[in-house]
Write an enzyme that holds these catalytic residues in place. Structure first.
Site, PDB file in Angstrom:
ATOM      1  N   HIS A  82     -45.476  48.855 -98.256  1.00 44.01           N
ATOM      2  CA  HIS A  82     -46.681  48.806 -99.071  1.00 44.01           C
ATOM      3  C   HIS A  82     -46.960  50.206 -99.599  1.00 44.01           C
ATOM      4  CE1 HIS A  82     -50.663  47.614-100.432  1.00 44.01           C
ATOM      5  NE2 HIS A  82     -51.094  48.768 -99.955  1.00 44.01           N
ATOM      6  N   ASP A 161     -60.417  38.945 -97.369  1.00 46.97           N
ATOM      7  CA  ASP A 161     -60.242  40.212 -98.091  1.00 46.97           C
ATOM      8  C   ASP A 161     -60.571  40.040 -99.563  1.00 46.97           C
ATOM      9  OD1 ASP A 161     -59.360  42.993 -98.424  1.00 46.97           O
ATOM     10  OD2 ASP A 161     -57.809  42.058 -99.642  1.00 46.97           O
ATOM     11  N   ARG A 168     -67.162  44.804-102.138  1.00 51.83           N
ATOM     12  CA  ARG A 168     -67.152  46.266-101.925  1.00 51.83           C
ATOM     13  C   ARG A 168     -67.060  47.005-103.248  1.00 51.83           C
ATOM     14  NH1 ARG A 168     -62.109  46.868 -98.812  1.00 51.83           N
ATOM     15  NH2 ARG A 168     -62.490  49.085 -98.973  1.00 51.83           N
ATOM     16  N   SER A 183     -58.489  46.013 -94.986  1.00 52.29           N
ATOM     17  CA  SER A 183     -58.130  45.295 -96.208  1.00 52.29           C
ATOM     18  C   SER A 183     -56.610  45.290 -96.400  1.00 52.29           C
ATOM     19  CB  SER A 183     -58.838  45.961 -97.395  1.00 52.29           C
ATOM     20  OG  SER A 183     -58.326  45.502 -98.606  1.00 52.29           O
ATOM     21  N   LYS A 187     -53.596  42.060 -95.071  1.00 49.18           N
ATOM     22  CA  LYS A 187     -52.631  41.413 -95.976  1.00 49.18           C
ATOM     23  C   LYS A 187     -51.207  41.567 -95.433  1.00 49.18           C
ATOM     24  CE  LYS A 187     -54.785  43.591 -99.387  1.00 49.18           C
ATOM     25  NZ  LYS A 187     -55.707  44.019-100.394  1.00 49.18           N
TER      26      LYS A 187
HETATM   27  N1  URA Z   1     -56.346  48.587-101.618  1.00 50.95           N
HETATM   28  C1  URA Z   1     -56.657  47.481-100.898  1.00 50.95           C
HETATM   29  O1  URA Z   1     -55.896  46.510-100.867  1.00 50.95           O
HETATM   30  N2  URA Z   1     -57.827  47.476-100.236  1.00 50.95           N
HETATM   31  C2  URA Z   1     -58.689  48.513-100.225  1.00 50.95           C
HETATM   32  O2  URA Z   1     -59.732  48.441 -99.582  1.00 50.95           O
HETATM   33  C3  URA Z   1     -58.353  49.646-100.973  1.00 50.95           C
HETATM   34  C4  URA Z   1     -57.161  49.656-101.664  1.00 50.95           C
END
Ligand code: URA
Length: 436
Positions: A82, A161, A168, A183, A187
């Site tokens: 990621h 999320d 957010r 977050s 994932k």
């Molecule tokens: N990328 C994400 O997937 N979540 C966040 O909170 C910030 C950046």
């Protein structure tokens, strides 16, 4: 249990129990807890923080708010990476084939891009025929046979999320290490891989602008991943200038192919080898030196490029475009290819990567709203980077577009993103830190 008490507890700086965190996430996902209470709790978390156990509980609750992929059939070979995102970042297209050529089962669900350029899904869709939506069975079958599948996010993964991130975004609560960690890592946990390599970008084109913040985020994500039973490593890499020379969807595929064919070295190659090395260390359990030699060897032997072709073919992509990348210009023609000329003599002392990304977006390479379509041929290439000496009138890069009226604003944006000086700037390291 009452949401009011949970908000009050966090507002007063107390730690929340696993049950309280689970109550919040489950209730919010089901629509039983209203946005105003969820945003009050997010703000309290921003201001008061969370310890590692709370962050792990939040991450885990969010991961199991929707479908979770079961990759147990791949044992300890399942691997994912990621990136926190940056301009010209096409590392997944290179690291995936290297690791798969060495025996990993790389499974990756990627997003579309909003902002400067497309995401990995958009870049891959610039290859004619490429299918980014495939059934779960086909996805797993492809991982089994080819060792690599990258597809678009589908199904009902991490709905908590999706809801929380949107909230957010409009309540000034994005900027919090436990919220960002939960977050991103929720994932990754839901996507199921045993080995996870993170590329945390730092600098002008990154989400985290300073090294200190990037390091904190990397440490937090590695710790939480380990607490949730995953093998973890994170690199902190420079995003004070775009990565590689191409920004724009098919242009970036061409660059990735050149690196995999062993034709192009430089910053992109170095970051990809460093990321692939971490992944190989994790899934093979070997030393850094051994893993690096294998990663380099996979490019030099042609195995990594062969793996890329096998993967693209498995998802229906036209492999002849990879053998002969000039074909992309026929598939995605642009009416204007315009050089950007240096306005002065001297050294390039800085590049604002985010602004260069915006220039690419103006040319048609990205979208500013979800509905906008992308021009796969549009974007820009960079011929001179921070630290290079240039002369007035020299070509700094090229703009690729079908929008005649975009040329001037994109050029202005590009030039405004650069600073020039008479002295060479201090060199910044490409790989600024490793967290294992
Ligand atoms: N990328 C994400 O997937 N979540 C966040 O909170 C910030 C950046």
């Amino acid at each position: 249990m009452r949401m009011y008490d949970i908000i009050l507890k966090k507002r007063n700086g107390e730690r929340l129990s696993d049950e309280e965190i689970g109550f919040f996430i489950d209730g919010y996902t089901r629509g039983e807890i209203p946005d105003y209470q969820a945003s009050a709790l997010c703000m309290a978390i921003c201001l008061r923080g969370m310890d590692d156990d709370e962050t792990a509980a939040l991450t885990y609750s969010m991961a199991r708010s929707g479908d979770m992929l079961d990759l147990s059939r791949f044992g300890e070979l399942s691997s994912d990476k990621h990136s926190t995102g940056g301009v010209g970042d096409k590392t997944s297209l290179i690291v995936g084939p290297i690791a798969a050529a060495l025996g990993a089962k790389v499974t990756k669900m990627s997003g579309r891009g909003l902002g400067h350029t497309g995401g990995t899904v958009d870049k891959l869709e610039s290859i004619p025929g490429m299918r980014m939506t495939i059934s779960r069975e086909e996805f797993l079958d492809q991982c089994d046979k080819v060792g690599l599948a990258i597809i678009g996010q589908s199904g009902n993964m991490t709905p908590a999320d999706k809801k929380l991130y949107a909230l957010r975004d409009v309540t000034a609560t994005v900027d919090s290490i436990p919220l960002i960690t939960s977050s991103i890592m929720s994932k990754k946990l839901a996507a199921g891989s045993h080995n996870i390599v993170l590329d945390v970008k730092t600098g002008s084109g990154a989400f985290m602008k300073t090294y200190e913040d990037s390091k904190k985020l990397a440490e937090s994500m590695v710790k939480i991943g380990k607490l949730c039973g995953r093998n973890m490593a994170a690199l902190i890499t420079d995003m004070d200038r775009p990565l590689g020379y191409a920004v724009g969807n098919s242009l970036e595929i061409i660059e990735a192919v050149e690196v995999l064919k062993g034709e192009r070295k430089g910053d992109l190659y170095e970051v990809c080898i460093a990321l692939a090395t971490e992944m190989v260390m994790l899934f093979k359990g070997i030393t850094h030196e051994e893993a690096q030699a294998q990663a380099v060897g996979a490019i030099e032997s042609g195995a990594a490029f062969a793996k890329m072709k096998e993967w693209i073919a498995a998802q229906g992509g036209d492999v002849s475009c990879l053998d002969d990348t000039k074909r992309f210009a026929e598939v995605h023609p642009v009416s204007h290819i315009v050089p950007i000329l240096s306005p002065t003599d001297g050294y390039i002392t800085s590049m604002d990567a985010a602004e260069i990304g915006t220039a690419a977006m103006i040319l048609g390479a990205g979208r500013s709203t979800k509905e906008e379509s992308i021009d796969y041929g549009a974007g820009l290439t960079i011929e001179a980077k921070t630290g290079d000496r240039v002369e007035k009138g020299m070509t700094l890069g090229y703009l690729y577009t079908n929008r005649e009226d975009a040329v001037k604003p994109a050029e202005e944006r590009y030039l405004a993103a650069l600073t020039f000086g008479s002295e060479a700037p201090q060199k910044t390291e490409l790989i600024q830190g490793i967290v294992r």
